[in-house]
Design an enzyme around this catalytic site. Structure first.
Site, PDB file in Angstrom:
ATOM      1  N   LYS A   1     -14.917 -25.220  -2.413  1.00  0.00           N
ATOM      2  CA  LYS A   1     -15.663 -25.869  -3.494  1.00  0.00           C
ATOM      3  C   LYS A   1     -16.434 -27.078  -2.966  1.00  0.00           C
ATOM      4  CE  LYS A   1     -13.758 -25.710  -7.420  1.00  0.00           C
ATOM      5  NZ  LYS A   1     -12.420 -25.775  -7.975  1.00  0.00           N
TER       6      LYS A   1
ATOM      7  N   ARG B   1     -10.749 -31.976  -9.174  1.00  0.00           N
ATOM      8  CA  ARG B   1     -10.571 -30.523  -9.080  1.00  0.00           C
ATOM      9  C   ARG B   1     -10.114 -30.129  -7.685  1.00  0.00           C
ATOM     10  NH1 ARG B   1     -15.908 -27.637 -11.153  1.00  0.00           N
ATOM     11  NH2 ARG B   1     -14.439 -25.991 -11.734  1.00  0.00           N
TER      12      ARG B   1
ATOM     13  N   GLY C   1      -7.906 -20.595 -10.619  1.00  0.00           N
ATOM     14  CA  GLY C   1      -6.923 -20.978 -11.624  1.00  0.00           C
ATOM     15  C   GLY C   1      -5.529 -21.238 -11.090  1.00  0.00           C
TER      16      GLY C   1
ATOM     17  N   MET D   1      -4.531 -23.592  -8.871  1.00  0.00           N
ATOM     18  CA  MET D   1      -4.198 -24.999  -8.657  1.00  0.00           C
ATOM     19  C   MET D   1      -4.799 -25.845  -9.775  1.00  0.00           C
ATOM     20  SD  MET D   1      -4.373 -25.342  -4.518  1.00  0.00           S
ATOM     21  CE  MET D   1      -6.032 -24.697  -4.433  1.00  0.00           C
TER      22      MET D   1
ATOM     23  N   ARG E   1     -19.887 -20.106  -5.033  1.00  0.00           N
ATOM     24  CA  ARG E   1     -19.072 -19.522  -3.966  1.00  0.00           C
ATOM     25  C   ARG E   1     -19.479 -18.061  -3.830  1.00  0.00           C
ATOM     26  NH1 ARG E   1     -13.645 -20.135  -7.608  1.00  0.00           N
ATOM     27  NH2 ARG E   1     -14.196 -18.664  -9.236  1.00  0.00           N
TER      28      ARG E   1
ATOM     29  N   HIS F   1     -10.171 -15.853 -16.796  1.00  0.00           N
ATOM     30  CA  HIS F   1      -9.117 -15.877 -15.781  1.00  0.00           C
ATOM     31  C   HIS F   1      -8.632 -14.467 -15.467  1.00  0.00           C
ATOM     32  CE1 HIS F   1      -4.812 -15.997 -14.626  1.00  0.00           C
ATOM     33  NE2 HIS F   1      -5.206 -16.985 -13.853  1.00  0.00           N
TER      34      HIS F   1
ATOM     35  N   ARG G   1       5.516  15.987  13.774  1.00  0.00           N
ATOM     36  CA  ARG G   1       6.973  15.846  13.770  1.00  0.00           C
ATOM     37  C   ARG G   1       7.597  17.229  13.663  1.00  0.00           C
ATOM     38  NH1 ARG G   1       5.380  11.210   9.683  1.00  0.00           N
ATOM     39  NH2 ARG G   1       4.083  12.980   9.147  1.00  0.00           N
TER      40      ARG G   1
ATOM     41  N   GLU H   1       9.432   3.150  21.343  1.00  0.00           N
ATOM     42  CA  GLU H   1       9.971   2.751  20.049  1.00  0.00           C
ATOM     43  C   GLU H   1      11.273   1.965  20.181  1.00  0.00           C
ATOM     44  OE1 GLU H   1      10.891   6.361  17.826  1.00  0.00           O
ATOM     45  OE2 GLU H   1      10.897   7.472  19.720  1.00  0.00           O
TER      46      GLU H   1
ATOM     47  N   SER I   1       2.732   6.492  23.090  1.00  0.00           N
ATOM     48  CA  SER I   1       2.434   6.346  21.669  1.00  0.00           C
ATOM     49  C   SER I   1       3.473   5.404  21.092  1.00  0.00           C
ATOM     50  CB  SER I   1       2.487   7.696  20.949  1.00  0.00           C
ATOM     51  OG  SER I   1       2.196   7.525  19.585  1.00  0.00           O
TER      52      SER I   1
ATOM     53  N   ASP J   1      10.087   2.600  14.161  1.00  0.00           N
ATOM     54  CA  ASP J   1      11.377   2.396  14.819  1.00  0.00           C
ATOM     55  C   ASP J   1      11.384   1.121  15.650  1.00  0.00           C
ATOM     56  OD1 ASP J   1      12.874   4.374  13.784  1.00  0.00           O
ATOM     57  OD2 ASP J   1      12.889   5.670  15.548  1.00  0.00           O
TER      58      ASP J   1
ATOM     59  N   CYS K   1       1.541   5.606  16.424  1.00  0.00           N
ATOM     60  CA  CYS K   1       1.698   6.661  15.425  1.00  0.00           C
ATOM     61  C   CYS K   1       2.597   6.254  14.267  1.00  0.00           C
ATOM     62  CB  CYS K   1       2.228   7.944  16.068  1.00  0.00           C
ATOM     63  SG  CYS K   1       3.814   7.759  16.893  1.00  0.00           S
TER      64      CYS K   1
ATOM     65  N   TYR L   1      -6.251   4.712  20.387  1.00  0.00           N
ATOM     66  CA  TYR L   1      -6.341   5.331  19.067  1.00  0.00           C
ATOM     67  C   TYR L   1      -5.206   4.855  18.179  1.00  0.00           C
ATOM     68  CZ  TYR L   1      -2.547   8.510  20.462  1.00  0.00           C
ATOM     69  OH  TYR L   1      -1.351   9.025  20.865  1.00  0.00           O
TER      70      TYR L   1
END
Length: 906
Positions: A30, A99, A108, A110, A343, A459, A584, A771, A790, A795, A858, A878
Site C-alpha cells: 500500500k 492503515r 481485511g 489487519m 495494487r 470482503h 507401480r 527414497e 528417481s 517415502d 516420481c 523430469y
C-alpha cells in the site's frame, strides 16, 4: 524484556513523496503504491509510511524503535504545515487514517482506523469546517467504533447492536437515515461500551489515538486471522507490515461525496471495461464491508461525470504503468476525486489466463512475463467441474458472480459451524448477510460463500477470489437470518441449516438441492474433445492453450506421468506427458491375480514357487506390452514390486474369524489356515520399514527376475511389431550399492537371455529409487550401478521426518499447521531444508560419479507447483505426477524456467 535490536537502517518513516512501487519490502504494497501514484502526479492525500522494519523491531522486542517517535513527530509536523491545520485541533482539525499495508495484499486481515484526531472538542471544529453537523458526528461514531474494536479489543458486535437499536428506535433501515441528534446519542452509547468493556475512557488526546492505532496495526500482523490468511496463501510470517498515516478525505459529506473500488478489467472474467462499485455518502470501509449495497461504477458517470471521466483517465494511466489489472480505491469529497490505494488486483483463475494473453496481444508484456501472471494452482481450479446447464434445478436467487466455480454443500450460517462440519467430512456453503475478516476460517473450510449483501469488491468477493473459492455476493432477494440459522428465498421457502444448496460463482445463480456437474471445458481441451481455433472454442480454452504453448516452449524440465495401465497412460499422453516416470507393478497383482500371489507366498517348495511365477509371467508381459504400446516412443519407468507381501493377503482379523468359524463348524479350512499362518509369519510391527522393495527381490528367489523377464519379452515383442519401446527398470528402496549390484547382475543376465532367444537388441536402462536417507547420502556410490535416479519423495519425506503418512496427517498435522510449525504439509510441498537438501546433494554426488545420470522425481511432489520450481533449480531432468496434474507441472516448469526473481504476482 528482550533486548531491543534495531536494524541498521537510515530511517523508519518515509513521506509519500519519497518512495516508489519497488520498495514493497520496506514500505509494504500500500505504501509503495501510494508513493508511486504520488510520483505520477495523481491526486493522493498527503501522508507518510512507517516501514516494515519498524514493525519487525516492535514484534521482536515488544517496544517501538527508539527513533520512531521522533521521526513520526517530524513527519506529522510536516504534514500539518502542508495541510495548514494540526492533528485534532479544536477549531479546524486535521484528521488522519492509520492503515496496515504488508508486502503482499491481505485484504481485511489487519487493522485500519479512520478519522483519528476526533474528540469531544474537535468534532465541533469538524462541524464548522464541513458545515455539516451530521457528517461530523457520523465520523466520530465511526472512529470510536473502529478504535474500540481494533485498538482496545472491544467486541465489534456490541457496536453493531447499538447501531441497530438506534435505527430501530428511529424507524429507519440504513444508517444514513440517522440525523445528527441520533448520532450524538450513538456516540455516547459507544463511549459507554468502550468504558465498560475496555476499562478506560475513549482517548481524547489525538496523538495518543494515533500512537495506539500504530501499535495496534503492528500487533495485527500476528493476529489470528492474519496468520491464518498467511498460511492459506503461503505468505512468509517474518515480513511484518508497514503502517500508512494518511490525511483524511471524506466520502460521507453528502450526496456529492462517496467512495468506491474500481478495477481496470473485470477481476472475475478478465474482460476490459468499467468494473467496480460506488457508494454515495460513505467511507471506504462501507464498500468492502458490504453493509450497504453499492451501485455499479458505470452509474458514477450520471452521478458525477467530471469525477468519472477523471477516474477513467487515471485507471488507464495506472494499467499502462503497472502493465496489469489494477485494483483501485478512491474517494470523492464534494466533487474532488482522491486516490487512496492501487495494487495489482486479485483475479479469478480464468481472468488471470485471459488477461495474460490480452496483455501479450496488446504488446504490453512478452511471453516470459505472461507466464509469471498465471500459476499452476489457478490452472488446477480451471479443471474443476461446473454445473450441468441442462440439468433440472430449482433456482431460488441470483447475486453477483464474484468468484467462479460450482459449489454444493449444506448451508451453514457461521464460521464455527462451517469449520466443525467440514472437519467431520461435510461439504458446506457458508451463508452470511456479509462476511468480515473474522469469518476467514469458515471461508477456508467452506466449498463456497453466499452473501445477501455486497458486490464484487466486498470482503467476501475479494478474499474468495484470492483463495480460488466459489462465491456469490449481493443476492438481495435472499433473506439471511443468522440468529435463527435460516435463509428465506422468494416464494417463502425456508432453507434451514443443514439443507443442501448449490451456488454458481460464474453466473451468480443459487439453487436448492444438489445440481449435477459436468467436466470443465479446460479438461475437455486437454482430453482432446475441444479444439482451440474452432468456431465453438471457449475463449478461456484459447487462453489456456496459448499459455501452455508458452510454457512448453520455455521449460527445461520434462513432465512424465505416474500410470500403471494403458488407459491411464493414454490419458496422460493426451494431457502432455512425455513418458511414464512411475509404473507401480504391485497394482497389477490385484484383482483376479491375487490368488496366484497367494500361491507364491504359500509355496513350500522351489517347484511350487517357480510354478506360481511361471503363471504370473505372461500376465505381467501382457501388461507391459499394452503399456509400451500406449507410450510408444516415450520412456516408461517400471518399478519392480515394492510393498510388503502381507498386503496381498487377507486381513488378519477377517481371516482369523473365518478360520475360527470353520473350526467351530468342523468345516474344511486347510487353505485358510495356511493363509493365516503366512499372515502371522509375514506380520511386521512397521511393515513400511520391513521386508519390501529390493529386500523382496533378494529374499524371494525369482520374483524380480520374473518381472524383468516380462519387461524384456514385452519390449522385444513391441520391437518385432515395429514399435519403439523405451523401458527403464527401477529397483525400489535401495539403501546400499551392494543391493543394487546383486539385483542388477541378475537382471542383466535375464535381459541377455531374452535378447538371445528373440534375436532382438534391447536397451533397457536400470536405475533405482532414492527414497531412503542412506541412499541419498551414499548416492555417489549407488550411481556406479545405476543409470538413473528417481527420487521417491513420498517415502523420503516419511523416513527423513520419521512420519508415517497414513497416521500423522489425520492425528496431528492440523495442530502443526495451526501452530505455524508447518506452513504447508511436507507431503504436499517438498521440505526444501530437509528432504530437499538430500535431493540436491544426492543429485550432485550421483552426477559426480556418472555425469550422464538421468534424474527425476516420481513422488506426488512432482505435480506440486512450488516443488516443481525446486526440482528445476536443483537440475533434475523430469518430474512425474498423476495424469490430471500433468498440465499443472508443465505450466510450472515453464514458469520456473522464466521466473523473474522480483515477481510478486500471487
Amino acid at each position: 524484556m528482550p533486548e531491543n535490536k534495531e536494524p541498521h537502517v537510515a530511517k523508519f518513516v518515509y513521506d509519500f513523496t519519497e518512495g516508489n512501487k519497488d520498495l514493497k519490502d520496506l514500505l509494504g504494497g500500500k505504501g509503495a503504491n501510494l508513493a508511486e501514484m504520488t510520483n505520477l502526479g495523481l491526486p493522493v492525500p498527503p501522508g507518510f509510511t512507517i516501514t516494515t522494519e519498524a514493525c519487525k523491531v516492535y514484534l521482536d522486542s515488544g517496544e517501538e524503535p527508539a527513533a520512531l517517535r521522533d521521526e513520526v513527530s517530524a513527519h506529522l509536523d510536516a504534514l500539518e504545515q502542508r495541510m495548514g491545520k494540526k492533528l485534532g485541533q479544536a477549531d479546524d482539525p486535521l484528521l488522519v487514517s492509520v492503515r496496515s499495508g504488508a508486502k503482499f495484499s491481505m485484504p481485511g486481515m489487519m487493522d485500519t482506523v479512520l478519522n483519528i484526531g476526533l474528540s469531544d472538542k474537535s468534532v465541533k471544529g469538524l462541524t464548522k469546517q464541513a458545515g455539516d453537523e451530521r457528517f461530523a458526528w457520523d465520523s466520530y461514531r465511526r472512529l470510536i467504533q473502529m478504535f474500540g474494536k481494533t485498538v482496545l479489543g472491544v467486541d465489534g458486535e456490541l457496536f453493531e447492536e447499538a447501531l441497530e437499536r438506534a435505527k430501530e428506535a428511529k424507524g429507519v433501515r440504513v444508517d444514513t437515515e440517522l440525523d445528527a441528534a441520533d448520532l450524538k446519542k450513538l456516540v455516547t452509547a459507544f463511549k459507554k461500551i468502550v468504558k465498560g468493556e475496555a476499562g478506560r475512557d475513549f482517548p481524547q488526546d489525538p496523538r495518543e489515538q494515533m500512537d495506539l492505532a500504530i501499535k495496534a496495526v503492528f500487533e495485527s500482523w500476528n493476529g489470528d486471522r492474519a496468520k491464518l490468511y498467511r498460511r492459506q496463501e503461503r505468505i512468509p510470517g517474518d515480513l511484518g507490515t508497514a503502517v500508512n498515516v494518511c490525511s483524511m478525505v471524506f466520502g460521507n459529506l453528502g450526496p456529492d461525496s462517496g467512495t468506491g473500488v474500481a478495477f481496470t478489467r473485470d477481476p472475475a472474467s478478465g474482460q476490459q471495461g468499467v468494473y467496480g462499485d460506488y457508494l454515495q455518502n460513505a467511507q471506504g470501509e462501507d464498500v468492502v464491508a458490504g453493509i450497504r449495497n453499492t451501485v455499479s461504477l458505470a452509474e458514477l458517470e450520471s452521478i458525477d461525470k467530471a469525477s468519472y471521466d477523471q477516474l477513467m483517465q487515471i485507471m488507464e494511466t495506472l494499467e499502462n504503468h503497472y502493465l496489469d489489472l489494477c485494483d483501485i480505491e478512491f474517494t470523492i469529497e464534494r466533487g474532488k476525486l482522491w486516490m487512496l490505494q492501487t495494487r495489482v488486483g486479485k483475479r479469478t483463475a480464468g481472468a488471470a489466463f485471459r488477461i495474460a494473453t490480452q496483455l501479450v496481444d496488446q504488446g504490453l508484456i512478452d511471453e516470459t512475463e505472461a507466464l509469471q501472471r498465471v500459476n499452476g494452482a489457478q490452472l488446477a481450479q480451471l479443471m474443476f467441474p461446473r454445473f450441468d446447464e441442462d440439468a433440472k434445478a430449482e433456482q431460488v436467487g441470483r447475486g453477483i458472480a464474484a468468484s467462479p466455480g460450482a459449489a454444493v454443500g449444506k448451508a451453514v450460517f457461521d464460521s464455527y459451524t462451517a469449520v466443525k462440519w467440514s472437519r467431520s467430512g461435510e461439504k458446506v456453503i457458508l451463508v452470511r448477510r456479509e462476511t468480515n475478516p473474522d469469518d476467514l476460517d469458515g471461508m477456508i473450510a467452506a466449498e463456497g460463500i453466499l452473501t445477501s449483501r455486497g458486490g464484487k469488491t466486498s470482503h467476501a468477493a475479494v478474499v474468495a477470489r484470492g483463495m480460488g473459492k466459489t462465491c456469490v455476493c449481493g443476492a438481495e432477494e435472499l433473506e439471511v437470518d443468522t440468529k435463527r440459522r435460516r435463509m428465506t428465498v422468494p416464494g417463502g421457502h425456508v432453507v434451514e441449516e443443514g439443507d443442501v444448496i448449490s451456488i454458481d460463482g460464474s453466473s451468480g445463480k443459487v439453487y436448492l438441492g444438489e445440481v449435477p456437474v459436468v467436466p470443465s471445458p479446460v479438461v475437455e481441451y486437454f482430453e482432446g474433445r475441444m479444439h482451440p481455433g474452432a468456431d465453438d472454442a471457449d475463449e478461456l480454452v484459447e487462453a489456456v492453450h496459448r499459455m501452455m504453448a508458452f510454457a512448453d516452449r520455455k521449460r527445461r524440465l520434462r513432465v512424465r506421468a505416474n500410470a500403471d495401465n494403458a488407459e491411464d497412460a493414454l490419458r496422460a499422453r493426451r494431457f502432455g506427458a512425455q513418458g511414464i516416470g512411475l509404473c507401480r507393478t504391485e497394482h497389477m497383482f490385484l484383482g483376479d491375480r491375487r490368488e496366484l500371489v497367494e500361491r507364491l507366498i504359500l509355496a513350500d517348495t522351489e517347484t511350487e514357487r517357480e510354478e506360481s511365477l511361471k503363471q504370473l509371467l505372461p500376465l505381467q508381459k501382457k501388461d507391459f506390452v499394452e503399456l509400451f504400446e500406449a507410450m510408444d516412443g516415450l520412456p516408461v519407468t517400471v518399478r519392480l514390486l515394492d510393498p510388503p507381501l502381507h498386503e496381498f493377503l487377507p486381513d488378519i482379523t477377517e481371516l482369523s474369524v473365518r478360520v475360527a468359524l470353520a473350526e467351530s463348524r468342523q468345516e474344511p479350512h486347510e487353505n485358510e489356515l495356511r493363509l493365516l499362518q503366512a499372515v502371522h509369519r509375514l506380520h511386521e510391527q512397521n511393515p513400511m520399514l520391513g521386508l519390501r522393495g529390493v529386500r523382496l527381490g533378494l529374499v524371494i528367489p525369482g520374483l524380480f527376475t520374473m518381472q524383468v523377464r516380462a519387461i524384456a519379452e514385452a519390449a522385444a515383442e513391441r520391437k518385432s511389431a515395429k514399435g519403439d519401446p523405451r523401458a527403464e527398470i527401477m529397483i525400489p528402496l535401495v539403501g546400499t550399492v551392494q543391493e543394487l549390484e546383486i539385483v542388477r547382475e541378475e537382471a542383466d543376465q535375464v535381459i541377455a537371455e531374452v535378447e538371445a532367444a528373440t534375436g532382438t537388441r534391447l536397451k533397457l536402462a536400470i536405475g533405482t529409487m532414492i527414497e531412503l536417507p542412506r541412499a541419498a547420502l551414499t548416492a555417489g556410490q549407488i550411481a556406479e550401478a545405476a543409470e538413473f535416479f528417481s527420487f521417491g519423495t513420498n517415502d523420503l519425506t516419511q523416513t527423513v521426518w520419521g512420519f508415517s503418512r497414513d497416521d500423522v496427517e489425520a492425528s496431528f498435522f492440523t495442530a502443526y499447521l495451526e501452530k505455524g510449525i508447518f506452513g504447508v504439509s511436507p507431503f504436499e510441498t517438498i521440505d526444501k531444508d530437509g528432504v530437499g537438501s538430500l535431493v540436491k546433494s544426492a543429485a550432485t554426488a550421483g552426477r559426480a560419479t556418472r555425469p550422464d545420470l538421468k534424474l527425476g522425481v516420481c513422488g506426488e511432489h512432482g505435480g506440486d507447483p512450488e516443488s516443481v520450481h525446486f526440482f528445476h533449480e536443483v537440475g533434475l531432468d523430469y518430474v512425474s505426477c498423476s495424469p490430471f496434474r500433468i498440465p499443472v507441472a508443465r505450466l510450472e516448469a515453464g514458469r520456473a524456467a522464466t521466473e523473474s526473481k522480483g515477481s510478486d504476482h500471487r
